[in-house]
Write a protein that holds these residues in place. Structure first.
Motif, PDB file in Angstrom:
ATOM      1  N   CYS A 247       1.689  14.593   2.073  1.00  0.00           N
ATOM      2  CA  CYS A 247       2.872  13.776   1.750  1.00  0.00           C
ATOM      3  C   CYS A 247       3.355  13.974   0.319  1.00  0.00           C
ATOM      4  N   VAL A 248       2.755  14.884  -0.438  1.00  0.00           N
ATOM      5  CA  VAL A 248       3.072  15.006  -1.856  1.00  0.00           C
ATOM      6  C   VAL A 248       4.551  15.325  -2.090  1.00  0.00           C
ATOM      7  N   SER A 249       5.095  16.306  -1.382  1.00  0.00           N
ATOM      8  CA  SER A 249       6.501  16.669  -1.590  1.00  0.00           C
ATOM      9  C   SER A 249       7.434  15.532  -1.171  1.00  0.00           C
ATOM     10  N   LEU A 250       7.138  14.907  -0.051  1.00  0.00           N
ATOM     11  CA  LEU A 250       7.947  13.788   0.417  1.00  0.00           C
ATOM     12  C   LEU A 250       7.907  12.632  -0.575  1.00  0.00           C
ATOM     13  N   PHE A 251       6.723  12.373  -1.106  1.00  0.00           N
ATOM     14  CA  PHE A 251       6.536  11.325  -2.114  1.00  0.00           C
ATOM     15  C   PHE A 251       7.368  11.622  -3.362  1.00  0.00           C
ATOM     16  N   ASN A 252       7.276  12.841  -3.854  1.00  0.00           N
ATOM     17  CA  ASN A 252       8.011  13.215  -5.061  1.00  0.00           C
ATOM     18  C   ASN A 252       9.524  13.074  -4.876  1.00  0.00           C
TER      19      ASN A 252
ATOM     20  N   THR B  10       0.824  -1.210   0.000  1.00  0.00           N
ATOM     21  CA  THR B  10       0.000   0.000   0.000  1.00  0.00           C
ATOM     22  C   THR B  10       0.859   1.261   0.000  1.00  0.00           C
ATOM     23  N   MET B  11       0.214   2.375  -0.321  1.00  0.00           N
ATOM     24  CA  MET B  11       0.895   3.661  -0.276  1.00  0.00           C
ATOM     25  C   MET B  11       1.376   3.974   1.138  1.00  0.00           C
ATOM     26  N   VAL B  12       0.602   3.597   2.139  1.00  0.00           N
ATOM     27  CA  VAL B  12       1.012   3.829   3.527  1.00  0.00           C
ATOM     28  C   VAL B  12       2.322   3.111   3.810  1.00  0.00           C
ATOM     29  N   GLN B  13       2.410   1.835   3.427  1.00  0.00           N
ATOM     30  CA  GLN B  13       3.627   1.068   3.686  1.00  0.00           C
ATOM     31  C   GLN B  13       4.808   1.619   2.890  1.00  0.00           C
TER      32      GLN B  13
ATOM     33  N   VAL C  77       1.524   8.904   7.766  1.00  0.00           N
ATOM     34  CA  VAL C  77       0.849   8.978   6.463  1.00  0.00           C
ATOM     35  C   VAL C  77      -0.598   9.401   6.675  1.00  0.00           C
ATOM     36  N   ILE C  78      -1.222   8.807   7.668  1.00  0.00           N
ATOM     37  CA  ILE C  78      -2.562   9.181   8.087  1.00  0.00           C
ATOM     38  C   ILE C  78      -2.424   9.725   9.496  1.00  0.00           C
ATOM     39  N   ASN C  79      -3.046  10.861   9.765  1.00  0.00           N
ATOM     40  CA  ASN C  79      -2.795  11.559  11.016  1.00  0.00           C
ATOM     41  C   ASN C  79      -3.087  10.721  12.254  1.00  0.00           C
ATOM     42  N   ASP C  80      -4.155   9.936  12.205  1.00  0.00           N
ATOM     43  CA  ASP C  80      -4.507   9.126  13.362  1.00  0.00           C
ATOM     44  C   ASP C  80      -3.597   7.907  13.447  1.00  0.00           C
TER      45      ASP C  80
END
Length: 809
Positions: free
Chosen positions: A408-413, A369-372, A715-718
């Motif tokens: 997370c867009v900048s970190l992802f890029n 997943t994107m989270v992982q 990745v997800i705030n909670d």
């Protein structure tokens, strides 16, 4: 006195420090060589446990095994600082060579951090955890450790030659930009963690656990099986159907494009266009022509993993080499450890065995997943980053990449730019709704003319199977929507998919329809409150009904939108982002079963609480604006809600207007700082200059705040915790985990347990704990949800009224 690195549990055999250091060095060299850093990563491996060459550590391990009642408590023996200090003293002090300083810093930080997480070079409080460790911290028997190292592991001449080889590698690869240094440091850390744990595990299991496979041979075999499958498609009775002809043409285009050099590309196949197999075709051929070691699918939801992996597995006829990684089953280790205290390392207790369980993504074909994926680069602790080095030399397929969390867009890029440039990856964004990630400040270095599909607009027009109906003028309550659905099913006698934005309203509508005596159709419910195995069972039942053309209703959250291969004759979608509307449309008349266009109704649900779901809330506002424009002028924005023009406009507004201030992951606790400041903009964040003034100079070339950034990253705030549920084989897996004796057995059981796991929020954990709904296993590492709190209809049942029947087995 014999040195001790580890003592094996079952026969009390000793692994000496030299055996361990040299074994880890060889593994680390293999990991580093993949990106031209053989000696750099090997240097971390050969020095990481230098501090075990002490009588104090030897006595500590010996007593802990043979006299546990008198053994020193966990956390009192520092054995990781010594290696970092040796590098600092020999190659950082009294030199002006920037590459020697960089080498000492990035390798030294990996070494001192290998039981916690990479330390801050400069913290927000203007101190340096790294410098404290390598300059000031009191560590025992340092000179003796050095003497033993140069006597039993390497001579000083051999060591200096080895370091010079590492320096040559750095000079070849490094451009010394802060961003590159960040990722190279993380890569070195990843290689060290995996090498250390792999060597330790092999010693404990008394065998080599490495699974070797011939990538080229395997991918050739897979490619042939996939081409054979396409041949069966071409011979089928429906091969002349316009949609199937389009799918075949796009797959052939992917095959041809695989000959192009590695890079970052887009694959804009319309929803329902067969992108999973088409992208696999690209990946398998590209992996052969430009030697790659693995193919990794990264998807937004676990439901896509379940379906895509099954689809691929059924074609390739291979279970052994296909890994599904949904989530971490084990509760994350204590991340508050700042590295000043050591774990009870060297002993093979339950926690140590779980830590050693293979979780390194060393498989040729992976679904995750994107989270992982993002956790690999930015999450704290050592479990996630261990996988990073195995991303090198891969083909990465991002399915529905528009679902990247906006903060997370900048970190992802930046992570993808590193993977393309330094880790020799080829990357494909596979979605009908490309998110325009190259228009933000930390832009994605996407290839010019990088779209794989030719004449995308023509393909989209030819693929049109649905009509969007705007029903947002009158906001609907759950009761109103229930009556509206009842009337619709009575009139049209069709299966309806209803996608709403929150689990609460999904459950309310499901209960409302189930309890309505006038509603005669079967009703299904899907939610992330259900474990993957539970959702899979429901999806199988629904597919059987769709195939038999038996009408029913499914009420679900957006988890069904991306990649789930179902085709309803009618879809109702609660107002959300334009990409979500498009993905919902992909679940309607998906295969062109109906010659006429079918309808996707966009509604405005009045009772959805979206204050904590800002991306959905803002996306909903933008979509409503575009709907209003089209109502006023049907030719606006390309003449349709799902046109490429409308989609491009939507994403540009989404990133540059609605969320421009959060793309760099702001950290409110640190004032005006964000994650990119802490990591990539080390001088702009002010810490470096302030530190320099306060300390009359700056001894460091690296100033990034690794650990502070990781502490704040989600990745997800909670924050959630995994729990194995008593569904299907879940209960039996818990029993087997409790009795597993060997690391190899734990590894396999933890993988299987992913299918029977849900994630619990902190408030849910607290409430369930107080009610007796949770049971803790394996020294606190694994949580089990009790039967009363899991329902065959809803999954997690916080009321404790769940009931599991035989039908679930």
């Amino acid at each position: 006195m014999q040195s001790i690195a580890h003592i094996r549990e079952y026969d009390k055999k000793i692994q000496t420090v030299s055996e361990h250091l040299l074994g880890v060095k060889i593994l680390a060299e293999n990991y580093g060589e993949k990106i031209g850093l053989k000696h750099v990563v090997g240097l971390a491996g050969v020095l990481h446990d230098l501090g075990k060459y002490t009588e104090k550590f030897r006595n500590y391990i010996w007593d802990a095994v043979h006299y546990p009642e008198i053994a020193e408590k966990r956390g009192k023996i520092d054995h990781s600082t010594a290696g970092g200090r040796l590098l600092y003293n020999m190659y950082h002090d009294n030199t002006t060579d920037p590459f020697k300083k960089i080498l000492a810093e990035i390798v030294g930080n990996a070494i001192i951090s290998h039981h916690a997480y990479l330390q801050d070079f400069i913290t927000p409080e203007l101190n340096s955890k790294y410098l404290f460790r390598v300059q000031e911290k009191d560590i025992c028997e340092f000179e003796k450790s050095k003497e033993c190292f140069f006597r039993y592991v390497m001579t000083e001449v051999e060591f200096d030659k080895y370091v010079n080889n590492a320096l040559d590698e750095l000079k070849t690869i490094m451009d010394r930009t802060p961003t590159q240094v960040i990722f190279l440091t993380k890569y070195i850390f990843s290689g060290l963690i995996d090498a250390d744990r792999t060597n330790t595990r092999e010693f404990e299991d008394n065998k080599e656990n490495k699974v070797y496979f011939d990538h080229l041979c395997l991918f050739q075999s897979y490619y042939k099986k996939l081409i054979d499958k396409y041949e069966t498609f071409n011979r089928s009775a429906t091969s002349d159907h316009p949609i199937n002809k389009l799918r075949a043409g796009m797959a052939e285009r992917c095959d041809k494009f695989a000959e192009e050099p590695s890079g970052i590309y887009t694959l804009s196949i319309p929803t329902g266009g067969g992108k999973t197999l088409a992208s696999l075709r690209y990946a398998l051929k590209h992996a052969q022509m430009h030697p790659k070691q693995r193919i990794i699918y990264i998807v937004p939801f676990t439901t896509i993993i379940e379906q895509n992996a099954k689809e691929v597995r059924d074609i390739l006829k291979d279970d052994r080499h296909i890994l599904e990684h949904h989530s971490n089953i084990v509760i994350d280790e204590d991340k508050n450890n700042d590295g000043n205290e050591e774990e009870q390392e060297g002993l093979f207790n339950t926690k140590e065995k779980i830590k050693l369980a293979r979780d390194d993504w060393d498989s040729p074909l992976i679904f995750t997943t994107m989270v992982q994926f993002l956790n690999v680069f930015y999450s704290k602790g050592t479990r996630n980053i261990r996988r990073l080095h195995n991303l090198s030399h891969s083909v990465l397929i991002f399915d529905e990449v528009q679902k990247v969390p906006v903060q997370c867009v900048s970190l992802f890029n930046e992570a993808l730019n590193f993977l393309r440039k330094d880790a020799h990856c080829s990357i494909v964004f596979c979605t009908a709704t490309q998110p325009a990630l190259e228009f933000v400040d930390h832009k994605l270095e996407i290839n010019a003319d990088g779209e794989i599909i030719e004449q995308v607009d023509r393909v989209n027009d030819a693929f049109k199977r649905v009509e969007i109906i705007d029903e947002t003028s009158y906001p609907m309550t759950t009761d109103y929507l229930g009556n509206w659905i009842n009337k619709k099913t009575l009139e049209d006698k069709q299966s309806i998919l209803i996608i709403l934005n929150t689990k609460a309203v999904v459950k309310d509508l499901y209960v409302r329809l189930k309890n309505d005596d006038s509603f005669s159709l079967p009703v299904y419910h899907l939610s992330t409150s259900m474990c993957p195995a539970h959702r899979n069972r429901i999806l199988r039942e629904m597919k059987d009904l769709l195939k038999a053309k038996i009408p029913f209703v499914c009420v679900t959250t957006q988890l069904i939108e991306a990649g789930v291969n179902v085709s309803f004759s009618c879809v109702v979608r609660s107002l959300a982002g334009l990409d979500s509307i498009a993905q919902a449309g992909g679940r309607c008349n998906r295969h062109g079963e109906y010659e006429e266009l079918k309808y996707v109704y966009v509604i405005d649900h009045l009772e959805e609480k979206l204050d904590k779901l800002k991306e959905i809330k803002e996306g909903k506002i933008l979509t409503k604006q575009i709907l209003a424009d089209l109502s006023a002028n049907p030719k606006a924005h390309g003449g349709g809600l799902l046109s490429r023009e409308a989609m491009t406009l939507y994403f540009r507004r989404f990133y540059t207007v609605k969320f421009k201030e959060v793309l760099n992951y702001p950290i409110t606790d640190l004032g005006d700082k964000d994650m990119t400041d802490l990591l990539f903009n080390s001088y702009r964040n002010g810490y470096a200059q302030d530190y320099k003034k306060e300390n009359e100079g700056l001894e460091l070339l690296n100033t990034s705040s690794y650990k502070t950034a990781a502490d704040y990253f989600r990745v997800i705030n909670d924050i959630t915790q995994p729990a194995i549920v008593p569904y299907g084989d879940g209960k039996e897996l818990i029993n087997k985990l409790n009795s597993a004796a060997r690391v190899e057995e734990l590894t396999e059981l933890l993988r299987k347990a992913q299918q029977y796991t849900i994630n619990l929020y902190p408030n849910e954990v607290n409430e369930l704990s107080s009610e007796g709904g949770l049971e803790i296993h394996l020294d606190g590492q694994v949580i089990e949800l009790k039967e009363r709190w899991y329902s065959k209809e809803h999954g997690l049942d916080m009321e404790g009224e769940g009931e599991l029947g035989l039908a679930l087995v």
